[in-house]
Each structure stands twice: as structure tokens, then as C-alpha cells.
Write a protein that holds these residues in place. Sequence first.
Motif, PDB file in Angstrom:
ATOM      1  N   SER A   1       8.647 -10.561 -10.156  1.00  0.00           N
ATOM      2  CA  SER A   1       8.422  -9.112 -10.664  1.00  0.00           C
ATOM      3  C   SER A   1       6.686  -8.467  -9.167  1.00  0.00           C
ATOM      4  N   SER A   2       6.418  -9.613  -8.995  1.00  0.00           N
ATOM      5  CA  SER A   2       5.313  -9.652  -8.075  1.00  0.00           C
ATOM      6  C   SER A   2       3.615 -11.105  -7.835  1.00  0.00           C
ATOM      7  N   ALA A   3       3.432 -10.515  -6.489  1.00  0.00           N
ATOM      8  CA  ALA A   3       2.628 -11.943  -6.144  1.00  0.00           C
ATOM      9  C   ALA A   3       1.402 -13.075  -7.514  1.00  0.00           C
ATOM     10  N   THR A   4       1.637 -11.206  -8.220  1.00  0.00           N
ATOM     11  CA  THR A   4       0.027 -11.570  -9.507  1.00  0.00           C
ATOM     12  C   THR A   4       1.409 -12.498 -10.626  1.00  0.00           C
ATOM     13  N   ALA A   5       2.751 -11.761 -10.386  1.00  0.00           N
ATOM     14  CA  ALA A   5       3.337 -13.231 -11.481  1.00  0.00           C
ATOM     15  C   ALA A   5       3.456 -14.192 -10.321  1.00  0.00           C
TER      16      ALA A   5
ATOM     17  N   ILE B   1     -13.104 -12.775  -1.176  1.00  0.00           N
ATOM     18  CA  ILE B   1     -12.786 -11.746  -0.404  1.00  0.00           C
ATOM     19  C   ILE B   1     -11.550 -11.693  -1.055  1.00  0.00           C
ATOM     20  N   THR B   2     -10.905 -11.152  -1.317  1.00  0.00           N
ATOM     21  CA  THR B   2      -9.447 -11.447  -2.225  1.00  0.00           C
ATOM     22  C   THR B   2      -9.205 -10.355  -3.165  1.00  0.00           C
ATOM     23  N   PHE B   3      -7.894  -9.727  -3.129  1.00  0.00           N
ATOM     24  CA  PHE B   3      -7.525  -8.665  -4.102  1.00  0.00           C
ATOM     25  C   PHE B   3      -7.917  -9.361  -6.001  1.00  0.00           C
ATOM     26  N   VAL B   4      -8.119  -8.919  -6.539  1.00  0.00           N
ATOM     27  CA  VAL B   4      -8.370  -9.886  -7.977  1.00  0.00           C
ATOM     28  C   VAL B   4      -7.333 -10.708  -8.747  1.00  0.00           C
ATOM     29  N   ALA B   5      -6.049 -10.829  -8.180  1.00  0.00           N
ATOM     30  CA  ALA B   5      -5.211 -11.314  -8.658  1.00  0.00           C
ATOM     31  C   ALA B   5      -5.581 -12.823  -8.220  1.00  0.00           C
ATOM     32  N   SER B   6      -6.074 -13.365  -6.970  1.00  0.00           N
ATOM     33  CA  SER B   6      -6.126 -14.205  -7.017  1.00  0.00           C
ATOM     34  C   SER B   6      -6.899 -15.002  -7.807  1.00  0.00           C
ATOM     35  N   ALA B   7      -7.776 -14.636  -8.954  1.00  0.00           N
ATOM     36  CA  ALA B   7      -8.405 -15.494  -9.906  1.00  0.00           C
ATOM     37  C   ALA B   7      -7.863 -14.853 -10.632  1.00  0.00           C
TER      38      ALA B   7
ATOM     39  N   GLU C   1      -1.372 -21.579  -1.284  1.00  0.00           N
ATOM     40  CA  GLU C   1      -1.430 -20.368  -0.442  1.00  0.00           C
ATOM     41  C   GLU C   1      -1.274 -19.084  -1.235  1.00  0.00           C
ATOM     42  N   ASP C   2      -2.222 -18.063  -1.207  1.00  0.00           N
ATOM     43  CA  ASP C   2      -2.142 -16.749  -1.267  1.00  0.00           C
ATOM     44  C   ASP C   2      -1.433 -16.042  -0.088  1.00  0.00           C
ATOM     45  N   ALA C   3      -0.130 -15.942   0.508  1.00  0.00           N
ATOM     46  CA  ALA C   3      -0.478 -15.375   1.405  1.00  0.00           C
ATOM     47  C   ALA C   3       0.663 -13.917   1.254  1.00  0.00           C
ATOM     48  N   SER C   4      -0.170 -13.258   0.589  1.00  0.00           N
ATOM     49  CA  SER C   4       0.139 -11.783   0.465  1.00  0.00           C
ATOM     50  C   SER C   4       0.222 -11.144   0.948  1.00  0.00           C
ATOM     51  N   HIS C   5      -1.205 -11.691   2.390  1.00  0.00           N
ATOM     52  CA  HIS C   5      -1.029 -10.597   3.841  1.00  0.00           C
ATOM     53  C   HIS C   5       0.003 -11.125   4.433  1.00  0.00           C
ATOM     54  N   ALA C   6       0.758 -12.639   4.217  1.00  0.00           N
ATOM     55  CA  ALA C   6       0.629 -13.145   5.682  1.00  0.00           C
ATOM     56  C   ALA C   6       2.055 -13.771   6.101  1.00  0.00           C
TER      57      ALA C   6
ATOM     58  N   PHE D   1       4.100 -15.031  -1.751  1.00  0.00           N
ATOM     59  CA  PHE D   1       4.160 -13.979  -0.959  1.00  0.00           C
ATOM     60  C   PHE D   1       4.214 -12.668  -1.988  1.00  0.00           C
ATOM     61  N   SER D   2       4.007 -11.598  -1.341  1.00  0.00           N
ATOM     62  CA  SER D   2       3.348 -10.209  -2.166  1.00  0.00           C
ATOM     63  C   SER D   2       4.533  -8.792  -1.098  1.00  0.00           C
ATOM     64  N   PHE D   3       5.244  -8.288  -2.163  1.00  0.00           N
ATOM     65  CA  PHE D   3       6.131  -6.818  -1.539  1.00  0.00           C
ATOM     66  C   PHE D   3       5.915  -5.977  -1.728  1.00  0.00           C
TER      67      PHE D   3
ATOM     68  N   VAL E   1       2.485  -1.792  -0.175  1.00  0.00           N
ATOM     69  CA  VAL E   1       1.650  -1.621   1.617  1.00  0.00           C
ATOM     70  C   VAL E   1       1.199  -3.071   2.507  1.00  0.00           C
ATOM     71  N   LYS E   2       2.042  -4.159   2.240  1.00  0.00           N
ATOM     72  CA  LYS E   2       2.340  -5.515   1.979  1.00  0.00           C
ATOM     73  C   LYS E   2       3.500  -5.156   3.962  1.00  0.00           C
ATOM     74  N   ILE E   3       3.411  -6.040   4.331  1.00  0.00           N
ATOM     75  CA  ILE E   3       4.282  -6.158   5.643  1.00  0.00           C
ATOM     76  C   ILE E   3       5.353  -5.838   5.662  1.00  0.00           C
TER      77      ILE E   3
ATOM     78  N   GLU F   1       8.261  -3.357  -5.870  1.00  0.00           N
ATOM     79  CA  GLU F   1       7.299  -4.186  -6.137  1.00  0.00           C
ATOM     80  C   GLU F   1       7.653  -5.722  -6.392  1.00  0.00           C
ATOM     81  N   GLY F   2       7.599  -6.701  -6.468  1.00  0.00           N
ATOM     82  CA  GLY F   2       7.956  -7.392  -5.894  1.00  0.00           C
ATOM     83  C   GLY F   2       7.001  -8.657  -5.251  1.00  0.00           C
ATOM     84  N   GLY F   3       7.799  -9.951  -5.873  1.00  0.00           N
ATOM     85  CA  GLY F   3       6.429 -11.161  -5.033  1.00  0.00           C
ATOM     86  C   GLY F   3       7.670 -12.387  -5.368  1.00  0.00           C
TER      87      GLY F   3
ATOM     88  N   HIS G   1     -11.448  -4.129   1.568  1.00  0.00           N
ATOM     89  CA  HIS G   1     -10.715  -5.111   1.360  1.00  0.00           C
ATOM     90  C   HIS G   1     -11.725  -6.045   1.733  1.00  0.00           C
ATOM     91  N   TYR G   2     -12.668  -6.756   0.403  1.00  0.00           N
ATOM     92  CA  TYR G   2     -12.095  -6.550  -1.098  1.00  0.00           C
ATOM     93  C   TYR G   2     -14.378  -6.292  -1.236  1.00  0.00           C
ATOM     94  N   ILE G   3     -14.101  -5.941  -2.395  1.00  0.00           N
ATOM     95  CA  ILE G   3     -14.915  -5.599  -2.663  1.00  0.00           C
ATOM     96  C   ILE G   3     -15.589  -7.373  -3.801  1.00  0.00           C
TER      97      ILE G   3
HETATM   98  C1  LIG Z   1      -1.264  -7.418  -3.039  1.00  0.00           C
HETATM   99  C2  LIG Z   1      -2.588  -8.937  -2.970  1.00  0.00           C
HETATM  100  C3  LIG Z   1      -1.642  -9.595  -4.534  1.00  0.00           C
HETATM  101  C4  LIG Z   1      -1.196  -9.192  -5.460  1.00  0.00           C
HETATM  102  O1  LIG Z   1      -0.040  -8.919  -5.049  1.00  0.00           O
HETATM  103  P1  LIG Z   1       0.760  -7.922  -5.847  1.00  0.00           P
HETATM  104  O2  LIG Z   1       2.693  -7.827  -5.208  1.00  0.00           O
HETATM  105  O3  LIG Z   1       0.917  -6.405  -6.018  1.00  0.00           O
HETATM  106  O4  LIG Z   1       1.180  -8.561  -7.130  1.00  0.00           O
HETATM  107  C5  LIG Z   1      -2.750 -11.085  -4.193  1.00  0.00           C
HETATM  108  N1  LIG Z   1      -3.326 -11.848  -3.307  1.00  0.00           N
HETATM  109  C6  LIG Z   1      -3.209 -10.580  -2.720  1.00  0.00           C
HETATM  110  C7  LIG Z   1      -4.636 -11.097  -2.094  1.00  0.00           C
HETATM  111  C8  LIG Z   1      -2.700  -9.457  -2.286  1.00  0.00           C
HETATM  112  O5  LIG Z   1      -3.273  -9.472  -0.876  1.00  0.00           O
END
Ligand SMILES: *Cc1c(COP(=O)(O)O)cnc(C)c1O
Length: 388
Positions: A52-56, A78-84, A156-161, A182-184, A187-189, A194-196, A330-332
Motif C-alpha cells: 500500500s505504500s513504501a512505508t508499508a 537526509i531522508t523522509f522519516v519513513a526510512s527510520a 535500498e530505499d529507492a523511493s526516488h530512484a 519503491f514508492s509510487f 510526487v515520485k517518478i 498511494e503505493g509501494g 528535502h529534508y529536515i
Molecule cells: C516518499 C518516500 C518514502 C515513503 O513513501 P510512501 O509511499 O509515501 O510511504 C520513503 N522513503 C523515501 C526516501 C521517500 O522519499
Amino acid sequence: MIPYGRQSISTSDIDAVVEVLKSDFLTQGPVVPKFEKKIADYCGAQYAVAVSSATAALHLLCLSMGLGPGKRLWTSPITFVASANCALYCGAEVDFVDIDPISYNICPKSLEEKLEVASSLGKLPNILVAVHYAGQSCNMQSLFQLSKKYGFSIIEDASHAIGAEYKNKKVGCCEYSAATVFSFHPVKIMTTAEGGMVVTNNDQIARKVEMLRTHGITRNSMDFINRESKPGWYYEQITLGYNYRMTDLQAALGISQFDRIEEFLSNRLRIVSNYNKLLSVMDIRLPSISEDLRSAHHLYPIWVDRGFNFNDRDELYLKLRNDGIGVQVHYIPVHTQPYYRNMGFQWGDFPTAERFFSGTLSLPLYNDLTEVEQNNVIHSLKNAYGLA
Ligand SMILES: *Cc1c(COP(=O)(O)O)cnc(C)c1O
């Protein structure tokens, strides 16, 4: 306001979703596995599991790789909080590794130094989440060597890649990692709303993630605890899972978006090359892509100090915003968030990440950004530098 990122939806995207709406299955049906196969084949990985998401995806990967209380996960600040956060969901501890000031990815040298200290304290990490910031792969060979030496696994958190390449292979082939995410998000590629996705070559991880995304339930007799033969309606819950499924509506959008991935990547590259050319004369640190890599160019982070009409990043932010340019930060650094400061992290812990943060702004970068819009961005920046 020109946003920093946004989706590109075509009529075939809309048609694909409408077609599923008229079909028998709205949630997980026959389209999800088709989408999974496309992504696995594209990456050159054996398995792909849609969630359902990259976070999941990160959460389920951590669980399926045995992260839990008493274990540790390290990632980049330097990442979105979900990586941690994924580590905290599992009751594990989080720590960070400072970034390299050129790529803005985890610095292998800082990692090695930190690993040496951790090794002597008996506090080595179990998992490293390598974030491919802005669409550029981390130095995976170096991270991989360290993972062998110190005995941790890499996600690998390739949400951007998605679409990026490392040493002429697609990010997601998992040559140097246990799995890739991957994140879908829009704003991503490419997007599924929502999706991952998890991609991996490890069948155990793939099967665990599949089970965990749907309550820990299996209908596969090979996985049953009760081994005597069972009727067709039988299923077993054998672990505690979640409802993290992707729907067929999302997967249909994903397949349709994926058909345009080369268009998305080449338009992003064109916009980035234009920025590189038109901003090179200015006193701005532009993103730098290593020669042996192909970035997916999710973000265009500039690093500014001061200019003719502004004294710091925040003043530049306001100037651009007033001109209708929706720049973002990108990012605090994650460790400076109040929630993480409560765990003992402080400003000063990861100085390179903090210096980069204090000067960075992401310029608008997305498939449908027009030449006129991009010229507005550049004009507004030149104005701030007293050049227009
Ligand atoms: C967007 C993003 C996520 C989370 O992606 P979701 O699909 O919104 O859960 C995780 N890590 C990074 C680096 C992101 O940019």
C-alpha cells in the motif's frame, strides 16, 4: 504556484483505472501480480511484492528480515522519516550515518568509522537502509563490502530512484542488497496514488512480505502448520500481519504509468540538463551525478549560501514562493525532529547533513513542467542573485 513535484496523468491512465472499476475485482485481484511482474522484470529481480505504500514496504521488510527489540537499524539523516520509522515500528533502535557532501547519500567512510566504534561496543547494526537520495544510487559496492565485513543486511530505499542505474544495472536488481523499496506516491517518478513495491531475489523475504501484507494469512498449503489435507476454503493465519495490500485500481494505474517510464525519465533528464546549463554561471552548488551512474532525477536540490537579494536559504525560499515557485526543503534531518530528539539525538550529531539541510532547496522538477515554467524558475533565481 508551480509545485516542486506532481504526477502526470494521461487518458490511458484514466482508461486503465476505469476498466478495473468495471471488472470483478477492485482490491487485490489479477492486475496486482501483472504489475509486480513488470516491475520485477524491469529491475532484473526475481520477485516483486506490491504493497500500500513504501512505508508499508519498509515496515514489512524489517519484520521479514528479523528486526525487533534489541536490534538496530541505521540510515541517512537526509531522508523522509519513513526510512527510520520502520525500525521503531518493530521495536528496534535507530541510528544515523552522516552523508557525503557531494552525492548527499550515506558516506561510506563515515559508515566505516561508525561501524568500527559500534563493533568495539558490541552495538553493530542489523540493517542499513541505503537511501538513494534525489534519484542517485548510493555507493553500493562500498556499502556491500562493509555489510560483509560487519555482518549487517542492506535495504535500498529507492523511493526516488525507479529507473536509476548503478554500474549499468537497474536499481532494484538487488545485486548488493537484500531487497529494494519503491514508492509510487504522486510526487515520485511514477504513481499509483498511494503505493509501494518490494523487489528482492530472496524467496523467503518475498514470501514473508506477501503473507504480512495480508494479515499473516496464507492459502498456500506448503506454508500450513496443520499438514493434513484441507478443503479449498481453508486458510491459516500463521503470523501477525497487516492490511497493507495494493488494490487492482492502483496496480492498473501503475502498469499504465510504467508504460511511460522512459518518457518520464527522459523528460526529467532534459529538465535537469536545462537547469544545469542555465544555472552553471551562478554561485549555486548544483546536484552532482557520478559518471558511472544514471540518476532517476526525482529531485533537483540546489545548495545555496547567500546572494545579492537574500541572506540565507529561508529568505530565498520566501522570494521564490512570492514569485509562485513552490520550492521545498528535502529534508529536515530526521534526527532533529522533536520525536527523535526525545530519543536523545541533537543538532550537531551529523554535521554534514545539517550543513546541507541549512542551504538546500529543491527546484520544481516533474514530467509536465513546461519550458515557460522552468524559465520562470530560473528568472526568479537570477533575480534573487541580482542577475536579472
Ligand atoms: C516518499 C518516500 C518514502 C515513503 O513513501 P510512501 O509511499 O509515501 O510511504 C520513503 N522513503 C523515501 C526516501 C521517500 O522519499
